[in-house]
Design an enzyme around this catalytic site. Structure first.
Site, short mmCIF file in Angstrom:
data_model
loop_
_atom_site.label_atom_id
_atom_site.label_comp_id
_atom_site.label_asym_id
_atom_site.label_seq_id
_atom_site.Cartn_x
_atom_site.Cartn_y
_atom_site.Cartn_z
N ARG A 223 56.17 38.62 46.07
CA ARG A 223 57.55 38.24 45.75
C ARG A 223 58.03 38.77 44.40
O ARG A 223 59.21 38.69 44.08
CB ARG A 223 57.69 36.71 45.79
CG ARG A 223 57.85 36.20 47.21
CD ARG A 223 57.99 34.70 47.24
NE ARG A 223 56.72 34.02 47.02
CZ ARG A 223 56.60 32.76 46.60
NH1 ARG A 223 57.67 32.05 46.32
NH2 ARG A 223 55.42 32.21 46.45
N THR B 129 42.44 31.81 48.45
CA THR B 129 41.85 31.28 47.21
C THR B 129 40.40 30.84 47.41
O THR B 129 39.57 30.98 46.51
CB THR B 129 42.67 30.11 46.66
OG1 THR B 129 42.88 29.15 47.72
CG2 THR B 129 44.03 30.55 46.15
N ASN C 63 55.79 33.34 40.70
CA ASN C 63 55.75 34.06 41.96
C ASN C 63 56.89 35.03 42.12
O ASN C 63 56.87 35.90 42.97
CB ASN C 63 55.77 33.08 43.13
CG ASN C 63 54.55 32.15 43.11
OD1 ASN C 63 53.43 32.59 43.28
ND2 ASN C 63 54.78 30.88 42.83
N TYR D 210 66.52 58.84 4.42
CA TYR D 210 65.19 58.78 5.02
C TYR D 210 64.13 58.94 3.94
O TYR D 210 64.14 59.93 3.19
CB TYR D 210 65.01 59.90 6.07
CG TYR D 210 63.60 59.97 6.60
CD1 TYR D 210 62.99 58.84 7.15
CD2 TYR D 210 62.85 61.14 6.53
CE1 TYR D 210 61.68 58.88 7.62
CE2 TYR D 210 61.54 61.19 7.01
CZ TYR D 210 60.96 60.06 7.54
OH TYR D 210 59.67 60.10 8.00
C1 UD1 Z 1 47.86 27.62 45.73
C2 UD1 Z 1 47.25 26.37 46.38
C3 UD1 Z 1 48.33 25.30 46.52
C4 UD1 Z 1 48.90 24.99 45.15
C5 UD1 Z 1 49.41 26.27 44.50
C6 UD1 Z 1 49.82 25.98 43.08
C7 UD1 Z 1 45.54 27.18 47.88
C8 UD1 Z 1 45.16 27.44 49.30
N1 UD1 Z 1 46.76 26.71 47.68
O1 UD1 Z 1 48.83 28.12 46.63
O2 UD1 Z 1 47.77 24.13 47.07
O3 UD1 Z 1 49.93 24.05 45.26
O4 UD1 Z 1 48.39 27.28 44.46
O5 UD1 Z 1 50.42 27.10 42.47
O6 UD1 Z 1 44.73 27.39 47.00
N2 UD1 Z 1 44.34 34.62 44.62
C9 UD1 Z 1 43.24 35.42 44.68
N3 UD1 Z 1 42.81 35.86 45.89
C10 UD1 Z 1 43.43 35.54 47.05
C11 UD1 Z 1 44.57 34.71 46.99
C12 UD1 Z 1 45.01 34.26 45.76
O7 UD1 Z 1 42.65 35.74 43.66
O8 UD1 Z 1 42.96 35.97 48.09
C13 UD1 Z 1 44.80 34.15 43.31
C14 UD1 Z 1 46.20 34.61 42.97
O9 UD1 Z 1 46.17 35.83 42.21
C15 UD1 Z 1 46.71 33.47 42.12
C16 UD1 Z 1 45.99 32.26 42.66
O10 UD1 Z 1 44.86 32.74 43.34
O11 UD1 Z 1 46.37 33.64 40.76
C17 UD1 Z 1 46.85 31.40 43.57
O12 UD1 Z 1 47.23 32.17 44.69
P1 UD1 Z 1 48.60 31.98 45.42
O13 UD1 Z 1 48.67 32.93 46.54
O14 UD1 Z 1 49.71 32.00 44.43
O15 UD1 Z 1 48.43 30.51 46.02
P2 UD1 Z 1 49.59 29.54 46.45
O16 UD1 Z 1 50.05 29.94 47.80
O17 UD1 Z 1 50.59 29.47 45.38
MG MG Z 2 51.10 30.76 43.62
#
Ligand code: UD1
Ligand code: MG
Length: 451
Positions: free
Chosen positions: A8, A72, A218, A361
């Site tokens: 996004r 995550t 995001n 200068y």
């Molecule tokens: C996550 C949480 C959600 C919480 C939210 C808060 C999970 C499943 N969900 O969702 O409950 O409310 O954060 O902001 O954990 N990342 C990786 N590898 C991946 C996916 C993500 O390293 O495969 C990292 C991203 O770079 C980021 C963080 O994990 O720093 C969170 O990932 P993001 O995709 O933003 O999770 P949310 O959907 O926001």
């Molecule tokens: Mg997030």
């Protein structure tokens, strides 16, 4: 966790490298982790891994790669082998930059060595976040992701911040058991909460002091919103310390700003790197100041750009700079120096009371006390290959529109006639000039239009 793409953001730059207050989102998180005295800091990278890894450096830092990025939970599975079985793991998100060390410490304390601790808070608009499910007695039962939640669950205001602390040995066990049968086909870290509950392990919650600590980035809108919240908090801290800001909403700090007493800062100023303003300093509107030390009572008039870069800039007590002045790296102004409009100074020392008030200068120059450097005059410090120094003795007067061709020395008390090109040393106390004689042609007629 810093492997996500950040779709996004609609940017080629990995999300965690976008900047807030001059530092990457990841750097902010790392600064907090370092304050906690962690035994190990493990960063999960994936999208743009090379750029992300190259962007941060700290002793004891380890990187693990997550390719492809399957959620995550999957990210933490990659990190698990790099974590010590003893002790507690604190999980931070690379896109949640404003988490404070005190909050993280409270979360770690809540986890102790036998509980899973979640950082949660209640938001007016919880959409997009994982919701915290609680039982009748208020006990945590699990977390459901927004996309998997029922309408009733989406009405829950308490959200999971993305930050948790868990005893590492348990964490590893839970991670190994994660599955991806959910709306997004991802391995959700948040599923470990229900696992802990099923095992009868205590799940506790802690809360941040303020909401901004756990807001994630995001989109460009969220990044800009967090930037303003962060800046407002820094402005408030300055005002609490007695700094008078014309408008706290129109100040940007991208580094460390130290202020003495009775400092005044007008609107739209940007401070970068390390800047210190001594007692009674006034900074006019629209100044950009980076890596500089400003002495007491100095006045920086509007639209001045001071960039100390690696060498720094120092402005002496009671000096007047600007409006529209530019001080570049290595500029050292003594006490009561005046630098006026459209004057550029680089790698030069101006002793007490020296003045360059208009359109000038000074590069690679040593300027003595009380020297007056006239309007339109410059040091020609660059011969196309090398830089050379100009030395101007105390009390010299450099007439307007002069070119001092370096290397060259102007003696103490010398006067340089206006419009001179000085390529050889000028003696002390005497008038030196190179100027074509003024001629008047008595019989000359201005041409007239032919009919
Ligand atoms: C996550 C949480 C959600 C919480 C939210 C808060 C999970 C499943 N969900 O969702 O409950 O409310 O954060 O902001 O954990 N990342 C990786 N590898 C991946 C996916 C993500 O390293 O495969 C990292 C991203 O770079 C980021 C963080 O994990 O720093 C969170 O990932 P993001 O995709 O933003 O999770 P949310 O959907 O926001
Ligand atoms: Mg997030």
């Amino acid at each position: 966790m810093a492997a996500g793409k950040g779709t996004r953001m609609k940017s080629a730059l990995p999300k965690v490298l976008h900047r807030l207050a001059g530092a990457s989102l990841l750097q902010h998180v790392l600064n907090t982790a370092q304050q906690l005295g962690a035994e190990r800091i493990v960063i999960v990278t994936g999208h743009g891994a090379e750029a992300v890894e190259a962007s941060v450096g700290a002793p004891g830092l380890r990187f693990v790669r997550q390719v492809p990025q399957l959620g995550t939970g999957h990210a933490m599975q990659q990190a698990a082998p790099a974590l010590h079985d003893e002790g507690t793991t604190l999980i931070l998100n690379g896109d949640v930059p404003l988490i404070e060390a005190a909050t993280a410490r409270a979360l770690l304390a809540a986890a102790g060595d036998a509980s899973l601790a979640l950082l949660t808070l209640t938001l007016a608009d919880a959409s997009g976040y994982g919701r915290v499910l609680r039982g009748d007695a208020g006990q945590v039962l699990g977390i459901v992701e927004h996309k998997d939640a029922t309408p009733a669950q989406r009405a829950i205001g308490e959200v999971y911040s993305g930050i948790m602390a868990a005893p590492t040995a348990h964490l590893k066990r839970w991670l190994a058991a994660l599955r991806n049968d959910n709306a997004q086909g991802e391995y959700y870290l948040t599923d470990i909460v229900a696992m802990a509950v099923a095992e009868g392990m205590p799940v506790v919650t802690a809360h941040p002091r303020n909401e901004a600590e756990v807001l994630g980035v995001n989109s460009p809108q969220q990044l800009a919103d967090l930037e303003r919240r962060y800046q407002r908090a820094r402005a408030d801290a300055l005002m609490e310390a007695g700094v008078r800001l014309a408008d706290p909403a129109r100040l940007d700090l991208r580094g460390e700003l130290a202020c003495g007493s009775d400092v005044e800062i007008d609107i739209n100023c940007i401070f970068e790197g390390r800047v210190s303003l001594a007692d009674d300093v006034r900074v006019g509107a629209h100044c950009v100041i980076r890596n500089a030390t400003i002495g007491e009572r100095a006045v920086i008039h509007p639209y001045t750009h001071i960039d100390g870069d690696a060498l720094g800039v120092s402005v002496g007590a009671g000096s007047l700079v600007g409006p529209y002045a530019r001080l570049r790296p290595g500029s050292v102004l003594g006490e009561g120096v005046h630098i006026g409009n459209f004057v550029e100074v680089k790698n030069s020392t101006l002793a007490r009371g020296a003045k360059a008030n208009h359109l000038a200068y000074l590069g690679d120059a040593s300027v003595g006390e009380r020297v007056n450097f006239g309007a339109g005059s410059i040091t020609a410090n660059y011969d196309g290959v090398n830089k050379h120094r100009t030395v101007i003795g105390a009390d010299a007067q450099i007439g307007s529109n002069s070119v001092l061709v370096a290397p060259v020395t102007i003696g103490e008390g010398a006067t340089i006639g206006g419009g001179s090109t000085i390529a050889k040393d000028a003696p002390a106390g005497q008038l030196t000039f190179t100027r074509a004689q003024q001629l008047t042609l008595p019989r000359w007629k201005r041409p007239t239009k032919k009919l």
